[in-house]
Design a protein around this motif. Structure first.
Motif, PDB file in Angstrom:
ATOM      1  N   LEU A  73      51.350  45.815  45.686  1.00 41.93           N
ATOM      2  CA  LEU A  73      51.789  45.606  44.316  1.00 41.93           C
ATOM      3  C   LEU A  73      50.723  44.817  43.554  1.00 41.93           C
ATOM      4  N   PRO A  74      50.292  45.320  42.408  1.00 40.30           N
ATOM      5  CA  PRO A  74      49.309  44.559  41.629  1.00 40.30           C
ATOM      6  C   PRO A  74      49.935  43.290  41.075  1.00 40.30           C
ATOM      7  N   SER A  75      49.148  42.245  41.031  1.00 40.30           N
ATOM      8  CA  SER A  75      49.621  40.960  40.513  1.00 40.30           C
ATOM      9  C   SER A  75      48.835  40.573  39.276  1.00 40.30           C
ATOM     10  N   TRP A  80      43.683  41.727  35.296  1.00 43.21           N
ATOM     11  CA  TRP A  80      44.055  43.136  35.260  1.00 43.21           C
ATOM     12  C   TRP A  80      43.070  44.023  36.004  1.00 43.21           C
ATOM     13  N   ARG A  81      41.754  43.766  35.880  1.00 44.63           N
ATOM     14  CA  ARG A  81      40.769  44.646  36.503  1.00 44.63           C
ATOM     15  C   ARG A  81      40.850  44.586  38.027  1.00 44.63           C
ATOM     16  N   ALA A  82      40.884  43.386  38.584  1.00 47.16           N
ATOM     17  CA  ALA A  82      40.984  43.241  40.034  1.00 47.16           C
ATOM     18  C   ALA A  82      42.287  43.850  40.544  1.00 47.16           C
ATOM     19  N   ALA A  83      43.362  43.663  39.777  1.00 46.85           N
ATOM     20  CA  ALA A  83      44.668  44.199  40.175  1.00 46.85           C
ATOM     21  C   ALA A  83      44.657  45.726  40.186  1.00 46.85           C
ATOM     22  N   MET A  84      44.080  46.335  39.150  1.00 44.82           N
ATOM     23  CA  MET A  84      44.032  47.796  39.075  1.00 44.82           C
ATOM     24  C   MET A  84      43.111  48.381  40.142  1.00 44.82           C
ATOM     25  N   ARG A  85      42.020  47.671  40.426  1.00 42.68           N
ATOM     26  CA  ARG A  85      41.090  48.179  41.443  1.00 42.68           C
ATOM     27  C   ARG A  85      41.733  48.146  42.825  1.00 42.68           C
ATOM     28  N   HIS A 118      56.924  49.263  41.694  1.00 43.14           N
ATOM     29  CA  HIS A 118      55.483  49.513  41.639  1.00 43.14           C
ATOM     30  C   HIS A 118      55.029  49.782  40.210  1.00 43.14           C
ATOM     31  N   HIS A 119      55.708  50.687  39.538  1.00 40.49           N
ATOM     32  CA  HIS A 119      55.329  51.031  38.175  1.00 40.49           C
ATOM     33  C   HIS A 119      55.472  49.825  37.241  1.00 40.49           C
ATOM     34  N   ASP A 120      56.523  49.065  37.435  1.00 43.49           N
ATOM     35  CA  ASP A 120      56.733  47.889  36.591  1.00 43.49           C
ATOM     36  C   ASP A 120      55.616  46.869  36.796  1.00 43.49           C
ATOM     37  N   ALA A 121      55.163  46.711  38.037  1.00 39.81           N
ATOM     38  CA  ALA A 121      54.093  45.755  38.336  1.00 39.81           C
ATOM     39  C   ALA A 121      52.766  46.201  37.728  1.00 39.81           C
ATOM     40  N   VAL A 122      52.485  47.510  37.780  1.00 44.34           N
ATOM     41  CA  VAL A 122      51.255  48.018  37.166  1.00 44.34           C
ATOM     42  C   VAL A 122      51.274  47.750  35.664  1.00 44.34           C
ATOM     43  N   ILE A 123      52.392  48.094  35.031  1.00 48.22           N
ATOM     44  CA  ILE A 123      52.519  47.867  33.588  1.00 48.22           C
ATOM     45  C   ILE A 123      52.411  46.384  33.267  1.00 48.22           C
ATOM     46  N   GLY A 124      53.063  45.566  34.071  1.00 52.10           N
ATOM     47  CA  GLY A 124      53.044  44.129  33.842  1.00 52.10           C
ATOM     48  C   GLY A 124      51.657  43.533  33.952  1.00 52.10           C
TER      49      GLY A 124
END
Length: 220
Positions: A73-75, A80-85, A118-124
């Motif tokens: 899960l991205p945090s 944002w960049r590190a999380a998306m990568r 998962h989707h909510d975490a990406v958006i967040g």
């Protein structure tokens, strides 16, 4: 209990049904998955499964949700960049384990809790990084198009390792007039067939290009 006594059968639950279904799809492909074969793998009658999954669609919904539980899960704390990568790398790693899931990850009309989380975490993570709502939608779309598209292309490659790639290339070059396709041969021999080449590096190269573009998009 004697050594020949059978171990007690694990109770049949929705979670166990999904675990075995995922394992069966991993080993034999989604086309091999049927309620009858799943019942055989669980050593129960197929009708017993319907107490835990309503139908084949419900089974697939649950299987995809189980796959989403394996993705990091991205945090927003990571930026944002590190999380998306990291999220992109995790999705690719998971899809390499569950190749049958490629093409199904965004197709479910009844997403489960792990899928939604998962989707909510990406958006967040994107919103916390300063993306507007429209920018978040654009970023999510382009990232998923790239991640899933690369996974689909990787799934279709006729090789898995550098050695296998060399074998495929040799067989290909033996059948085509290489002097007629000089650019193709140049790319293959000077890049793809070089020692230590890993096709996965193409994924990270493209991912960083996209992240660079997104960084320019939301920069004030």
């Amino acid at each position: 209990m004697t050594g020949s006594a059978r171990e007690p059968r694990r109770p049949l639950t929705r979670r166990r049904v999904l675990e075995v279904a995922v394992d069966l799809a991993d080993r034999k492909g989604l086309e091999a998955l049927s309620m009858r074969k799943l019942g055989e793998a669980l050593e129960v009658e197929a009708m017993s499964l319907y107490g835990h999954v309503a139908n084949k669609d419900d089974l697939l919904d649950g299987m995809i949700d189980a796959v989403f539980t394996e993705i990091d899960l991205p945090s927003a704390d990571d930026g944002w960049r590190a999380a998306m990568r990291q999220r992109a790398l995790s999705v690719r790693a998971v899809l390499r384990r569950h190749r049958w899931a490629i093409g199904l990850m965004e197709s479910r009309t009844y997403p489960g809790p792990a899928t939604l989380a998962h989707h909510d975490a990406v958006i967040g993570a994107l919103r916390a990084g300063g993306f507007s709502v429209p920018q978040t939608a654009h970023a999510f779309s382009v990232l998923d198009s790239y991640i899933y598209g690369f996974a689909l292309q990787e799934k279709g490659l006729p090789f898995q390792t550098a050695d296998e790639a060399a074998e495929v290339a040799q067989a290909m070059f033996a059948q085509i007039p290489v002097d007629r396709y000089p650019h193709f041969v140049e790319l293959a021999t000077q890049h793809a067939l070089q020692p230590g080449y890993d096709y996965g590096e193409e994924f990270e190269f493209g991912l960083d290009l996209i992240l660079d573009g997104l960084e320019r998009l939301h920069r004030p």
